[in-house]
Design a protein around this motif. Structure first.
Motif, mmCIF file in Angstrom:
data_model
loop_
_atom_site.group_PDB
_atom_site.id
_atom_site.type_symbol
_atom_site.label_atom_id
_atom_site.label_comp_id
_atom_site.label_asym_id
_atom_site.label_seq_id
_atom_site.Cartn_x
_atom_site.Cartn_y
_atom_site.Cartn_z
ATOM 1 N N THR A 32 0.786 -1.258 0.070
ATOM 2 C CA THR A 32 -0.029 0.127 -0.057
ATOM 3 C C THR A 32 0.869 1.388 -0.011
ATOM 4 O O THR A 32 1.652 1.225 0.889
ATOM 5 C CB THR A 32 -0.926 0.094 1.396
ATOM 6 N N VAL A 33 0.640 2.146 -0.837
ATOM 7 C CA VAL A 33 1.375 3.575 -0.975
ATOM 8 C C VAL A 33 0.538 4.728 -0.337
ATOM 9 O O VAL A 33 -0.652 4.784 -0.670
ATOM 10 C CB VAL A 33 1.686 3.654 -2.581
ATOM 11 N N ILE A 34 1.067 5.310 0.527
ATOM 12 C CA ILE A 34 0.590 6.398 1.354
ATOM 13 C C ILE A 34 1.472 7.861 0.598
ATOM 14 O O ILE A 34 2.566 7.740 0.809
ATOM 15 C CB ILE A 34 0.620 6.226 2.556
ATOM 16 N N HIS A 35 0.693 8.676 0.185
ATOM 17 C CA HIS A 35 1.406 10.060 -0.327
ATOM 18 C C HIS A 35 1.382 10.778 1.086
ATOM 19 O O HIS A 35 0.730 11.052 2.170
ATOM 20 C CB HIS A 35 0.619 10.504 -1.213
ATOM 21 N N ALA A 36 3.056 11.205 1.229
ATOM 22 C CA ALA A 36 3.194 11.854 2.796
ATOM 23 C C ALA A 36 4.046 13.406 2.046
ATOM 24 O O ALA A 36 4.525 13.297 1.053
ATOM 25 C CB ALA A 36 4.025 10.848 3.375
ATOM 26 N N ARG A 37 4.462 14.095 3.180
ATOM 27 C CA ARG A 37 5.403 15.057 3.104
ATOM 28 C C ARG A 37 6.336 14.994 4.352
ATOM 29 O O ARG A 37 6.001 14.814 5.345
ATOM 30 C CB ARG A 37 4.535 16.292 3.220
ATOM 31 N N GLY A 38 7.556 15.191 3.728
ATOM 32 C CA GLY A 38 8.706 15.154 4.562
ATOM 33 C C GLY A 38 8.922 16.285 5.570
ATOM 34 O O GLY A 38 8.581 17.482 4.987
ATOM 35 N N THR A 39 9.590 16.388 6.766
ATOM 36 C CA THR A 39 9.603 17.606 7.495
ATOM 37 C C THR A 39 11.017 17.666 7.938
ATOM 38 O O THR A 39 11.509 18.322 8.657
ATOM 39 C CB THR A 39 8.759 17.235 8.975
ATOM 40 N N ALA A 40 11.905 17.296 7.143
ATOM 41 C CA ALA A 40 13.411 17.444 7.430
ATOM 42 C C ALA A 40 13.924 18.756 7.284
ATOM 43 O O ALA A 40 13.186 19.650 6.672
ATOM 44 C CB ALA A 40 14.234 16.371 6.555
ATOM 45 N N ASN A 41 14.929 19.205 8.075
ATOM 46 C CA ASN A 41 15.156 20.622 8.309
ATOM 47 C C ASN A 41 16.450 20.872 7.755
ATOM 48 O O ASN A 41 17.330 20.057 7.376
ATOM 49 C CB ASN A 41 15.250 20.995 9.653
ATOM 50 N N LYS A 42 17.045 21.934 7.579
ATOM 51 C CA LYS A 42 18.333 22.369 6.968
ATOM 52 C C LYS A 42 19.408 21.626 7.610
ATOM 53 O O LYS A 42 20.400 21.196 6.951
ATOM 54 C CB LYS A 42 18.541 23.782 6.725
ATOM 55 N N GLU A 43 19.412 21.518 9.015
ATOM 56 C CA GLU A 43 20.574 20.670 9.734
ATOM 57 C C GLU A 43 20.592 19.341 9.272
ATOM 58 O O GLU A 43 21.654 18.804 8.872
ATOM 59 C CB GLU A 43 20.393 20.851 10.919
ATOM 60 N N ALA A 44 19.568 18.735 9.111
ATOM 61 C CA ALA A 44 19.679 17.196 8.389
ATOM 62 C C ALA A 44 20.189 17.190 7.018
ATOM 63 O O ALA A 44 21.114 16.391 6.551
ATOM 64 C CB ALA A 44 18.037 16.597 8.501
ATOM 65 N N GLU A 45 19.769 18.134 6.096
ATOM 66 C CA GLU A 45 20.253 18.242 4.678
ATOM 67 C C GLU A 45 21.882 18.412 4.530
ATOM 68 O O GLU A 45 22.608 17.494 4.151
ATOM 69 C CB GLU A 45 19.609 19.280 4.087
#
Length: 125
Positions: A32-45
């Motif tokens: 099953t595929v669920i569409h989502a939105r990530g919340t990573a911040n600039k520090e993680a990048e």
């Protein structure tokens, strides 16, 4: 323990098919595929040295416990962090499962049907 594990894979949007193809090659039957939105911040990048795409897909796959490791490794190989999908995958234990069954083995009548059809075809010649 019921013998199943849930594999969850979070990938960039558009890469869920890649995940499912890898999982099916190792014996998974579907997901099953669920569409989502990530919340990573600039520090993680900056820490991972990657640009994080906010649109994601979460692929949920219920698999027999004995194929879980193979499915996880196949997903990582095809859609892991070092791929365009930039996916992560993990599994969680499942306590109860209802509504699914193992593929049914052909019955004796189904096994015999093709042989009977061949005999009938042979008699018509």
């Amino acid at each position: 323990m019921n013998g199943y594990e849930m594999i969850l894979c979070i990938v960039n949007a558009g890469f869920s098919e890649l995940v499912m193809d890898a999982a099916k090659e190792e014996g998974a039957r579907g997901g099953t595929v669920i569409h989502a939105r990530g919340t990573a911040n600039k520090e993680a990048e900056q820490y991972f040295h990657i640009a994080i795409q906010p649109d994601k897909e979460i692929v949920m796959i219920l698999v027999p416990a004995e194929i879980k490791d193979n499915v996880l490794h196949a997903i990582y190989k095809n859609a892991g962090l070092k791929s365009e999908g930039m996916g992560i995958a993990f599994s969680v234990a499942v306590d109860e499962v209802v509504g699914i069954s193992a593929p049914a083995a052909p019955s004796a009548a189904e096994d015999a049907a093709p042989a009977e059809a061949q005999v009938e075809q042979g008699e018509k010649k």
